[in-house]
Design an enzyme around this catalytic site. Sequence first.
Site, PDB file in Angstrom:
ATOM      1  CE1 TYR A   1      50.995 -28.969   3.675  1.00 25.51           C
ATOM      2  CE2 TYR A   1      51.003 -31.046   2.451  1.00 25.51           C
ATOM      3  CZ  TYR A   1      51.094 -29.759   2.460  1.00 25.51           C
ATOM      4  OH  TYR A   1      50.876 -28.978   1.408  1.00 25.51           O
TER       5      TYR A   1
ATOM      6  CG  HIS B   1      25.047 -11.144  -4.181  1.00 24.71           C
ATOM      7  ND1 HIS B   1      25.473 -11.831  -5.414  1.00 24.71           N
ATOM      8  CD2 HIS B   1      25.185 -12.005  -3.132  1.00 24.71           C
ATOM      9  CE1 HIS B   1      25.767 -13.079  -4.918  1.00 24.71           C
ATOM     10  NE2 HIS B   1      25.613 -13.140  -3.704  1.00 24.71           N
TER      11      HIS B   1
ATOM     12  CE  LYS C   1      25.318 -22.952   2.908  1.00 24.52           C
ATOM     13  NZ  LYS C   1      25.679 -22.892   1.488  1.00 24.52           N
TER      14      LYS C   1
ATOM     15  CG  ASP D   1      25.020 -28.014  -4.349  1.00 23.62           C
ATOM     16  OD1 ASP D   1      25.494 -28.022  -3.247  1.00 23.62           O
ATOM     17  OD2 ASP D   1      24.712 -26.533  -4.901  1.00 23.62           O
TER      18      ASP D   1
ATOM     19  CB  ALA E   1      24.447 -27.068   1.176  1.00 25.38           C
TER      20      ALA E   1
ATOM     21  CG  PHE F   1      24.082 -21.625  -3.841  1.00 23.31           C
ATOM     22  CD1 PHE F   1      23.298 -21.018  -3.010  1.00 23.31           C
ATOM     23  CD2 PHE F   1      25.346 -21.384  -3.562  1.00 23.31           C
ATOM     24  CE1 PHE F   1      23.487 -20.307  -2.171  1.00 23.31           C
ATOM     25  CE2 PHE F   1      25.810 -20.619  -2.664  1.00 23.31           C
ATOM     26  CZ  PHE F   1      24.803 -19.987  -1.754  1.00 23.31           C
ATOM     27  CG  ASP F   2      24.984 -17.305  -4.599  1.00 17.20           C
ATOM     28  OD1 ASP F   2      24.945 -18.365  -4.138  1.00 17.20           O
ATOM     29  OD2 ASP F   2      25.100 -16.035  -4.128  1.00 17.20           O
TER      30      ASP F   2
HETATM   31  C1  LIG Z   1      26.224 -22.514   0.404  1.00 17.47           C
HETATM   32  C2  LIG Z   1      25.729 -23.477  -0.813  1.00 17.47           C
HETATM   33  C3  LIG Z   1      26.872 -23.760  -1.682  1.00 17.47           C
HETATM   34  C4  LIG Z   1      28.335 -22.869  -1.535  1.00 17.47           C
HETATM   35  O1  LIG Z   1      28.819 -23.371  -0.286  1.00 17.47           O
HETATM   36  P1  LIG Z   1      30.188 -22.454   0.346  1.00 17.47           P
HETATM   37  O2  LIG Z   1      30.317 -23.254   1.553  1.00 17.47           O
HETATM   38  O3  LIG Z   1      29.266 -21.106   0.803  1.00 17.47           O
HETATM   39  O4  LIG Z   1      31.047 -22.170  -0.508  1.00 17.47           O
HETATM   40  C5  LIG Z   1      26.475 -24.433  -2.660  1.00 17.47           C
HETATM   41  N1  LIG Z   1      25.369 -25.114  -3.085  1.00 17.47           N
HETATM   42  C6  LIG Z   1      24.316 -24.719  -2.021  1.00 17.47           C
HETATM   43  C7  LIG Z   1      23.267 -25.199  -2.267  1.00 17.47           C
HETATM   44  C8  LIG Z   1      24.521 -23.746  -0.835  1.00 17.47           C
HETATM   45  O5  LIG Z   1      23.491 -23.597  -0.210  1.00 17.47           O
END
Ligand SMILES: *Cc1c(COP(=O)(O)O)cnc(C)c1O
Length: 460
Positions: free
Chosen positions: A73, A452, A260, A217, A219, A126-127
Site C-alpha cells: 500500500y 459526446h 498513450k 500536457d 500524453a 484536450f476535452d
Molecule cells: C488523453 C488525454 C488526456 C486525458 O487523459 P485520460 O487518460 O484520458 O484521462 C489529456 N490530455 C491529452 C492531450 C490527452 O490526449
Amino acid sequence: MRSNYKAEPYRIKMVEPINQISKEKRKERLAQAGYNPFALKSEDVYIDLLTDSGTGAMSDKQWGALMQGDEAYAGSRSFYRLEGVVKHITNYQCFMPVHQGRGAEQVLLPALVKHEHMHFISNMHFDTTRAHVEIAGARAIDCVIDACFDTKTHHPFKGNFDTKRLKTLIEEKGKENIAGIIMTITNNSAGGQPVSMDNLKETAAIARGYDIPIIIDGARYAENAYFVKQREKGYEHKSILAIAQEAFALADIFMMSAKKDGLVNIGGVLAIKENEALFEQCRSRVVPLEGFPTYGCMSGRDMEALAVGLEEALDEDYLEHRTDQVKYLGDKLKAAGVPIQWPTGGHAVFVDCKAMVPHIPYHQFPAQAVVNALYEASGVRGVEIGSLLLGRDPDTKENIESPVEFMRLTIPRRTYTYNHLDVVADGVIEVYQNKDRLKGLDFVYEPPVLRHFTAKFKPL
Ligand SMILES: *Cc1c(COP(=O)(O)O)cnc(C)c1O
C-alpha cells in the site's frame, strides 16, 4: 504503395480474434446505440479506431514486468522504479502516479487556480483538460496558429502556439489572471499535430516573462519528439530522449495520460520540476481523490508495466512505424480525394468533414454523421472531434461552433497491421463516394458535461 513502408518492427506472440458482423446487424446496433458509437459493444466493432487511449498492445517485456509488481500500500518498490524512469526522462524532482490523465488534471489544476476569473491558455485544451479547467472555476482559452485549422495547407508543426496572440491575451486578461500555460504535445484535438521546439522555447520565454507556470500536457510527448527529429532543423542527430528532455527543461509541470505514450492500458503521471509547495498541495489532494501518493490509483504491477512502456515509447523504430501507419492511411485517403488534416500527425488520421459534407451544418454534427456512416459501411469505429465534442458555452449555454469538424481514425499502438488499414481506407472511400446522401443528427438526449460520451441522437 506499401513498398515505401517498413514492415512492423515486432512479431505476434498472442492473438485476439475479431470479426465483422453483417451490414444489417450493424445498422440495427447503431440505432440501438442512439447513433452514438460510444454506446456500441466492442464485439460489434470490427476495427476499433475510437481512440489510441489505453487500447495498445503491451510488449513481452511489459507482461514480464507485471509479475514483479509490488502491491504494498505504501512505499511500493514498483513506485520507486517508476519514479526513477520518470525522473530520468523529465529531470523533475517530484512525481506521483495517478489513475490516468484526468487524475493529474483534477489533482493539479485547482491548486493553480488562486482566485475567480482565472484562465488557462493552451495551444489547444484536450476535452477532459477543458472540463477540469472549468470544474476548477477557471476558463480555457485555445491559442493555436491559424494554419492548424487549414487542413489543405502543409505546415510541419500545426500544433504551434500563436505566440503573438498569446502575448496579447496575457496583456488583455492580466498576468495575475492566467493560472497556467498548457503546452499540449502533440496537439491531440487538431490532428495529433506536433509543436516545434522553437515554438516551445518561444512560448516558454513569454510565460517566464510574466511568471506564469508552464505545464506540459504530454500524453504523446514521445511522438512529438519524433516529429521534431524528423521535421525541425538541428534535431536530426539528437536522440528522442534528448529531445524530450529538452522540452521538459522548458516547463515546470508534466501531466500525462500514460494510456498513450506510456504504452499501458491504464495509468497517469504528474511530475513537478521543483516547486515543493505546489507538490505538497497536490499530495494532499491526491489522497482523497486518487489514493496514497505511492500508488495514486495504480496497482504495483501497472506501475511496473508503465516503467517499461515509457522507455519502449522512446524507441525510434517503434515511433517510425507508428507514425508511418498513420501516414499510410492518410496517403491512401488523400489519393482517393478524401479531405484530411495534412500532413498527418502522430496518432490518427483526421478526416475533414467540414469539407466532405458541407451540406450538414455544425449543430447537426457533420463528423458524427460520417462516423456513423463508416460504421455502417465497414464496421470500423471512428470518433467525432468537432462541435459535438466542443459542447456548449459555459456562460451562454449556446452550442459552440467548432473551427473544425473531424472524424478521427485513431490508430492503437502495436495493435493493427497494414491489412487492417486497407480495410479502413476502403470503408472511408465508400462513404466518401456516397457523401452527398449523408444527413445530420439531432439530440434525443443531451447530458450536461462531456456530452459526446453518452448523448443519444436521431438522424434527420
Ligand atoms: C488523453 C488525454 C488526456 C486525458 O487523459 P485520460 O487518460 O484520458 O484521462 C489529456 N490530455 C491529452 C492531450 C490527452 O490526449
